[in-house]
Design a protein around this motif. Structure first.
Motif, PDB file in Angstrom:
ATOM      1  N   GLN A  72      38.298 117.858  41.029  1.00  0.00           N
ATOM      2  CA  GLN A  72      37.544 118.241  39.829  1.00  0.00           C
ATOM      3  C   GLN A  72      37.970 119.627  39.350  1.00  0.00           C
ATOM      4  N   ILE A  73      38.219 120.514  40.306  1.00  0.00           N
ATOM      5  CA  ILE A  73      38.569 121.897  39.961  1.00  0.00           C
ATOM      6  C   ILE A  73      39.918 121.955  39.271  1.00  0.00           C
ATOM      7  N   VAL A  74      40.924 121.316  39.851  1.00  0.00           N
ATOM      8  CA  VAL A  74      42.265 121.410  39.265  1.00  0.00           C
ATOM      9  C   VAL A  74      42.344 120.673  37.932  1.00  0.00           C
ATOM     10  N   GLU A  75      41.547 119.614  37.784  1.00  0.00           N
ATOM     11  CA  GLU A  75      41.523 118.910  36.496  1.00  0.00           C
ATOM     12  C   GLU A  75      40.912 119.800  35.416  1.00  0.00           C
ATOM     13  N   LYS A  76      39.904 120.559  35.801  1.00  0.00           N
ATOM     14  CA  LYS A  76      39.228 121.450  34.861  1.00  0.00           C
ATOM     15  C   LYS A  76      40.115 122.622  34.453  1.00  0.00           C
ATOM     16  N   HIS A  77      41.026 123.013  35.343  1.00  0.00           N
ATOM     17  CA  HIS A  77      41.852 124.201  35.100  1.00  0.00           C
ATOM     18  C   HIS A  77      43.336 123.828  35.057  1.00  0.00           C
ATOM     19  N   GLY A  78      43.652 122.897  34.216  1.00  0.00           N
ATOM     20  CA  GLY A  78      45.036 122.464  34.075  1.00  0.00           C
ATOM     21  C   GLY A  78      45.962 123.543  33.558  1.00  0.00           C
ATOM     22  N   ASP A  79      45.389 124.602  32.988  1.00  0.00           N
ATOM     23  CA  ASP A  79      46.199 125.701  32.444  1.00  0.00           C
ATOM     24  C   ASP A  79      46.432 126.822  33.453  1.00  0.00           C
ATOM     25  N   ALA A  80      46.023 126.627  34.702  1.00  0.00           N
ATOM     26  CA  ALA A  80      46.171 127.678  35.709  1.00  0.00           C
ATOM     27  C   ALA A  80      47.643 127.924  36.028  1.00  0.00           C
ATOM     28  N   ASP A  81      47.993 129.196  36.176  1.00  0.00           N
ATOM     29  CA  ASP A  81      49.355 129.562  36.571  1.00  0.00           C
ATOM     30  C   ASP A  81      49.546 129.406  38.082  1.00  0.00           C
ATOM     31  N   ASN A  82      48.534 129.814  38.830  1.00  0.00           N
ATOM     32  CA  ASN A  82      48.587 129.749  40.293  1.00  0.00           C
ATOM     33  C   ASN A  82      47.291 129.144  40.822  1.00  0.00           C
ATOM     34  N   ILE A  83      47.427 128.251  41.782  1.00  0.00           N
ATOM     35  CA  ILE A  83      46.275 127.685  42.467  1.00  0.00           C
ATOM     36  C   ILE A  83      46.479 127.908  43.958  1.00  0.00           C
ATOM     37  N   VAL A  84      45.502 128.532  44.597  1.00  0.00           N
ATOM     38  CA  VAL A  84      45.590 128.837  46.023  1.00  0.00           C
ATOM     39  C   VAL A  84      44.522 128.058  46.774  1.00  0.00           C
ATOM     40  N   PHE A  85      44.962 127.231  47.726  1.00  0.00           N
ATOM     41  CA  PHE A  85      44.054 126.572  48.661  1.00  0.00           C
ATOM     42  C   PHE A  85      43.996 127.459  49.906  1.00  0.00           C
ATOM     43  N   ILE A  86      42.805 127.860  50.305  1.00  0.00           N
ATOM     44  CA  ILE A  86      42.645 128.890  51.328  1.00  0.00           C
ATOM     45  C   ILE A  86      42.705 128.335  52.749  1.00  0.00           C
ATOM     46  N   GLY A  87      42.879 127.001  52.873  1.00  0.00           N
ATOM     47  CA  GLY A  87      43.089 126.411  54.196  1.00  0.00           C
ATOM     48  C   GLY A  87      41.922 125.603  54.717  1.00  0.00           C
ATOM     49  N   ASP A  88      42.036 125.174  56.000  1.00  0.00           N
ATOM     50  CA  ASP A  88      41.061 124.297  56.667  1.00  0.00           C
ATOM     51  C   ASP A  88      40.945 122.964  55.939  1.00  0.00           C
ATOM     52  N   TYR A  89      41.982 122.164  56.047  1.00  0.00           N
ATOM     53  CA  TYR A  89      42.005 120.844  55.412  1.00  0.00           C
ATOM     54  C   TYR A  89      41.310 119.810  56.289  1.00  0.00           C
ATOM     55  N   PHE A  90      41.189 120.112  57.585  1.00  0.00           N
ATOM     56  CA  PHE A  90      40.696 119.130  58.544  1.00  0.00           C
ATOM     57  C   PHE A  90      39.427 119.600  59.264  1.00  0.00           C
ATOM     58  N   ASP A  91      39.008 118.798  60.249  1.00  0.00           N
ATOM     59  CA  ASP A  91      37.867 119.086  61.122  1.00  0.00           C
ATOM     60  C   ASP A  91      36.526 119.056  60.398  1.00  0.00           C
ATOM     61  N   SER A  92      36.328 118.013  59.611  1.00  0.00           N
ATOM     62  CA  SER A  92      35.026 117.819  58.968  1.00  0.00           C
ATOM     63  C   SER A  92      34.055 117.152  59.927  1.00  0.00           C
ATOM     64  N   PHE A  93      32.777 117.506  59.812  1.00  0.00           N
ATOM     65  CA  PHE A  93      31.728 116.829  60.562  1.00  0.00           C
ATOM     66  C   PHE A  93      31.169 115.644  59.781  1.00  0.00           C
ATOM     67  N   ASP A  94      31.531 115.551  58.501  1.00  0.00           N
ATOM     68  CA  ASP A  94      30.937 114.544  57.623  1.00  0.00           C
ATOM     69  C   ASP A  94      31.929 113.501  57.116  1.00  0.00           C
ATOM     70  N   VAL A  95      33.216 113.840  57.080  1.00  0.00           N
ATOM     71  CA  VAL A  95      34.229 112.967  56.511  1.00  0.00           C
ATOM     72  C   VAL A  95      35.082 112.401  57.642  1.00  0.00           C
TER      73      VAL A  95
END
Length: 259
Positions: free
Chosen positions: A18-41
């Motif tokens: 949702q975030i990247v779709e909303k900001h299609g004009d962004a020059d830089n997008i930074v994902f700050i990490g922790d892609y794994f280890d969910s308790f819910d997913v």
């Protein structure tokens, strides 16, 4: 107009779409990490989500004016190829360990430890948890011919590439055989483990504080302190996806994005 988007700890959530779709004009997008280890997913959904993030990076960067940076977090490094520490972090997915490691093995060149954005006036340093001047000294930053801290991201990425175990919790324990806070609240901790209180104490009188605004995740917040009441405007803690917030920077000014 320049625009940067900073997205906090993922933990299997797909709200980043949702975030990247909303900001299609962004020059830089930074994902700050922790892609794994969910308790819910569940594990397979986490894996597919991480694969989608990599594919988004590849697609976005077909436009040479756009960059996506995927940083490594403490909930990722124990799946990184060659790292010894396994299973010591809450949420560790033992049943998906080999699949997650294979994912990182296939996409090693997509991930990094740090990124520095902006000019010498508005310089931003992004890592998962924050960079302590004490950690830099301990791992040999000043043994190189650097005149100041302007090469921190370059140094950390090179160190991660060649010595990823330097960033693990166990590596800290080996360096400091005295008191070790199990939460990571020590001033010498690595950029994927250090906690806000220790980070700010460690850098209080250091040049790294003067040079950078640090943007980090790792420690969950109820909201982003956009006014800098507790940080002096030198740190933005963005582990806030759970409360529907992320960080937006437009022409050097910060604002809170809402999901």
């Amino acid at each position: 107009m320049s625009k940067n988007i900073y997205i906090g700890d993922i933990h299997g959530r797909d709200v980043w779409k949702q975030i990247v779709e909303k900001h299609g004009d962004a020059d830089n997008i930074v994902f700050i990490g922790d892609y794994f280890d969910s308790f819910d997913v569940d594990g397979l959904t986490q894996l597919r989500n991480a694969q989608d993030i990599v594919e988004f990076k590849k697609f976005q960067e077909l436009d040479p004016s756009k960059k996506v940076y995927l940083l490594i977090g403490n909930h990722d490094i124990h799946y990184w190829p060659g790292v010894k520490d396994r299973g010591g972090t809450s949420g560790f997915q033992s049943t998906m360990m080999f699949q997650f490691e294979q994912f990182f093995r296939e996409n090693e060149d997509m991930f990094q430890m740090a990124v520095s954005l902006g000019t010498t006036i508005n310089r931003r340093l992004c890592t998962h948890a924050g960079v302590s001047a004490k950690f830099l000294k301990d791992v040999g930053y000043w043994t190189h011919s650097y005149g100041d801290e302007s090469h921190v991201a370059e140094f950390l990425n090179d160190l991660f590439k060649h010595k990823p175990n330097e960033f693990t919790f166990h590596s800290y324990v080996e360096r400091y055989m005295g008191f070790v806070d199990g939460y990571g609240n020590n001033e010498e901790q690595s950029p994927i483990w250090i906690r806000p209180n220790s980070l700010q104490r460690a850098n209080k009188n250091e040049d790294i504080k003067k040079m950078y605004v640090q943007i980090v995740g790792h420690t969950q917040q109820n909201h982003i302190d956009i006014k800098g009441k507790t940080t002096g405007g030198k740190y933005y803690y963005i582990d806030t996806l759970a409360v529907g917030e992320y960080l937006v920077e437009v022409d050097g000014e910060f604002e809170i994005g809402k999901i």
